[in-house]
Design an enzyme around this catalytic site. Structure first.
Site, PDB file in Angstrom:
ATOM      1  N   TYR A 149       3.560  -8.180  -1.699  1.00 28.77           N
ATOM      2  CA  TYR A 149       2.445  -8.179  -2.551  1.00 28.77           C
ATOM      3  C   TYR A 149       1.445  -7.020  -2.335  1.00 28.77           C
ATOM      4  CZ  TYR A 149      -2.039 -10.470  -4.427  1.00 28.77           C
ATOM      5  OH  TYR A 149      -2.943 -10.470  -5.363  1.00 28.77           O
ATOM      6  N   ASP A 244       1.890  -0.211   2.407  1.00 26.64           N
ATOM      7  CA  ASP A 244       1.008  -0.822   1.976  1.00 26.64           C
ATOM      8  C   ASP A 244       0.547  -1.589   3.328  1.00 26.64           C
ATOM      9  OD1 ASP A 244      -0.906  -2.648   1.314  1.00 26.64           O
ATOM     10  OD2 ASP A 244       0.216  -3.534  -0.332  1.00 26.64           O
ATOM     11  N   LYS A 272      -8.969  -5.034   3.973  1.00 25.13           N
ATOM     12  CA  LYS A 272      -9.003  -6.098   5.137  1.00 25.13           C
ATOM     13  C   LYS A 272      -9.925  -5.557   6.306  1.00 25.13           C
ATOM     14  CE  LYS A 272      -5.052  -8.562   3.384  1.00 25.13           C
ATOM     15  NZ  LYS A 272      -5.655  -9.921   2.783  1.00 25.13           N
TER      16      LYS A 272
HETATM   17  C1  LIG Z   1      -0.194  -6.207   1.522  1.00 25.62           C
HETATM   18  C2  LIG Z   1      -1.311  -6.353   0.855  1.00 25.62           C
HETATM   19  N1  LIG Z   1      -1.690  -5.580  -0.177  1.00 25.62           N
HETATM   20  C3  LIG Z   1      -2.685  -5.767  -1.147  1.00 25.62           C
HETATM   21  C4  LIG Z   1      -3.541  -6.901  -1.206  1.00 25.62           C
HETATM   22  C5  LIG Z   1      -4.594  -7.062  -1.953  1.00 25.62           C
HETATM   23  O1  LIG Z   1      -5.591  -6.993  -1.763  1.00 25.62           O
HETATM   24  P1  LIG Z   1      -6.687  -7.538  -2.249  1.00 25.62           P
HETATM   25  O2  LIG Z   1      -6.816  -9.179  -1.918  1.00 25.62           O
HETATM   26  O3  LIG Z   1      -8.259  -7.236  -1.278  1.00 25.62           O
HETATM   27  O4  LIG Z   1      -7.198  -7.105  -3.289  1.00 25.62           O
HETATM   28  C6  LIG Z   1      -2.999  -7.697  -0.195  1.00 25.62           C
HETATM   29  C7  LIG Z   1      -3.934  -9.098   0.053  1.00 25.62           C
HETATM   30  O5  LIG Z   1      -4.569  -9.606  -1.049  1.00 25.62           O
HETATM   31  C8  LIG Z   1      -2.205  -7.529   0.730  1.00 25.62           C
HETATM   32  O6  LIG Z   1      -2.002  -8.320   1.618  1.00 25.62           O
HETATM   33  N1  LIG Z   2      -1.825 -13.077   0.661  1.00 29.66           N
HETATM   34  C1  LIG Z   2      -3.169 -12.683   0.026  1.00 29.66           C
HETATM   35  C2  LIG Z   2      -3.870 -11.464   0.790  1.00 29.66           C
HETATM   36  O1  LIG Z   2      -3.327 -11.009   1.593  1.00 29.66           O
HETATM   37  C3  LIG Z   2      -4.017 -13.733   0.195  1.00 29.66           C
HETATM   38  C4  LIG Z   2      -5.789 -13.524  -0.285  1.00 29.66           C
HETATM   39  C5  LIG Z   2      -5.904 -14.029  -1.514  1.00 29.66           C
HETATM   40  O2  LIG Z   2      -5.036 -13.487  -2.419  1.00 29.66           O
HETATM   41  O3  LIG Z   2      -6.549 -14.807  -1.788  1.00 29.66           O
END
Ligand SMILES: Cc1ncc(COP(=O)(O)O)c(C=O)c1O
Ligand SMILES: N[C@H](C=O)CCC(=O)O
Length: 432
Positions: A149, A244, A272
């Site tokens: 993701y 990522d 994060k």
């Molecule tokens: C590996 C990774 N990339 C991108 C994202 C996207 O980050 P955000 O939720 O802060 O948009 C997340 C988490 O949602 C993630 O775990």
């Molecule tokens: N897996 C997602 C981020 O790492 C969880 C956060 C979200 O999308 O609400």
């Protein structure tokens, strides 16, 4: 503190109202508990390793606001720094020395990063890095991995993990085919599949982006040689390698997965932990590539609240706390105790399971495994995970409400928390 029959009347009332106000009652899909059953608990406050819901129940928290809370919730030093920063205002929309400080800390820590740009979320960081990959290479195709993701931008919503996997959604309606026609996918840990994609798309692939340790299809580690193989292949084909590290950055080691595995990508995305619980994201990498970003170069990317002083302050303080001696040893010790304990209990109680941890990131699948990729992860017994999740919640343990999300510990988790969690797990797994 063990709640065997928790009362959640207020949570239910608030969530019922929320469902009329916001789609699904939430601000982000995984929170809705769709795949584990039951209703989300509504939080009132967080502190250290604990959360309290609006009915007054206390839980040991292994979600940690999805990763940022690595020092524990509401760490007194982070809160104090934020109080001080608040007095100076909430946003400048202009340069501040705080950006320099956090940028220096990130550059010093993360091997691939020579220059960095701050944004407001991991999604933004990944969107921007994709544009940069394409601009730098003058190529349009990218390779991503099934179950990884990279936020919710159109180009990444192909075989994505996290909420997309949790809800079993097909690739999202509303994403034009043209947006994803250049997104190629391969199974994680499958170097041969990546080689084949490079062979079929010679001189067309801008780069490969991946979670170096997957946390959005459950917790999946790279096989020996996988990251090194991607590094070699991308070099060979004049393509960029992007880690990522939104989830793994400053979590599985201070310098992230690239420090842990000794493989240096060209570009890295972060989020994060570097915002200490405030909204943040960042991307960075080689100076020659980053110099293409506007206004230094022609690749446009901007943000009203980017470099926000509160987010910078919380990030700086969080990284300072993480620099203290013994931090990562402690995180590894308690998380290993938890992950090993869960596996042992599953074995004792007759449930096929596999899982593990790297530093403060862990996972447990209800399948004998091994789990090398998203297809393997899908063999986990989801119904059992749902029952396990509910049983743990009843006993005061808050796990991510999806089999496809990694778990997180923090410096605030104590041995007593881990023991209490394992006792709860034994009770629950004995009855499933
Ligand atoms: C590996 C990774 N990339 C991108 C994202 C996207 O980050 P955000 O939720 O802060 O948009 C997340 C988490 O949602 C993630 O775990
Ligand atoms: N897996 C997602 C981020 O790492 C969880 C956060 C979200 O999308 O609400």
């Amino acid at each position: 503190m063990v709640n065997t029959t928790i009362k959640t009347t207020k949570s239910q009332e608030i969530f019922a109202a929320a469902q009329n106000l916001m789609p699904g009652g939430v601000s982000s899909p995984v929170r809705a508990f769709k795949s584990v059953g039951g209703q989300p608990i509504v939080f009132d406050r967080v502190k250290n390793s604990y959360i309290w819901d609006v009915d007054g129940n206390q839980y040991i928290d292994y979600v940690g606001t999805w990763g940022p809370a690595i020092c524990g919730h509401a760490h007194p030093e982070v809160i104090a720094a934020l109080h001080e920063a608040l007095e100076k205002g909430t946003s400048f929309g202009a340069p501040s020395v705080l950006e320099n400080l956090l940028a220096e800390m990130v550059i010093d820590a993360v091997p691939s990063i020579e220059m960095v740009r701050f944004v407001n979320s991991g999604t933004e960081a990944c969107m921007a890095v994709l544009r940069l990959m394409r601009a730098f290479t003058n190529r349009e195709k990218i390779i991503k991995f099934e179950g990884c993701y990279h936020g919710h931008a159109d180009m990444f919503l192909v075989k994505a993990g996290s909420g997309v996997a949790t809800l079993g959604l097909p690739d999202s309606p509303g994403v034009p085919k043209s947006a994803t026609s250049h997104t190629l996918t391969a199974p994680y840990n499958d170097l041969e599949a990546v080689k084949a994609l490079f062979a079929e798309n010679r001189d067309e692939i801008a780069g490969v982006i991946l979670e170096p340790v997957v946390g959005n299809a459950g917790f999946i580690t790279p096989d020996a040689g996988f990251l090194e193989g991607l590094r070699e292949l991308t070099h060979e084909h004049g393509a960029l390698l992007v880690f990522d590290e939104v989830m793994t950055g400053f979590r599985i080691a201070y310098g992230g997965a690239q420090e842990k595995f000794g493989v240096t990508p060209d570009l890295t995305t972060l989020g994060k932990v570097i915002g200490g619980g405030l909204p943040v994201g960042a991307y960075g990498g080689r100076r020659d590539i980053m110099s293409m970003i506007a206004p230094a170069g022609p690749v446009y990317q901007a943000g009203t609240l980017s470099g926000n002083p509160l987010a910078m302050t919380a990030g700086i303080k969080t990284l300072e706390l993480l620099q203290r001696p013994g931090t990562y040893e402690y995180l590894e010790q308690i998380t290993r105790q938890l992950a090993d304990g869960l596996l042992q209990i599953a074995q004792d109680t007759g449930h096929p399971a596999c899982g593990g941890n790297i530093s403060a990131m862990f996972g447990l699948f209800f399948t004998s495994g091994p789990v090398h990729n998203y297809e393997d992860a899908k063999r986990s017994d989801m119904a059992k995970f749902g029952r396990f999740h509910r049983g743990m919640l009843d006993r005061g343990v808050y796990l991510a409400p999806s089999q496809f999300e990694a778990g997180f510990t923090s410096l605030a988790h104590t041995e007593a928390d881990i023991q209490e969690t394992l006792t709860a797990a034994r009770e629950v797994l004995s009855t499933l």
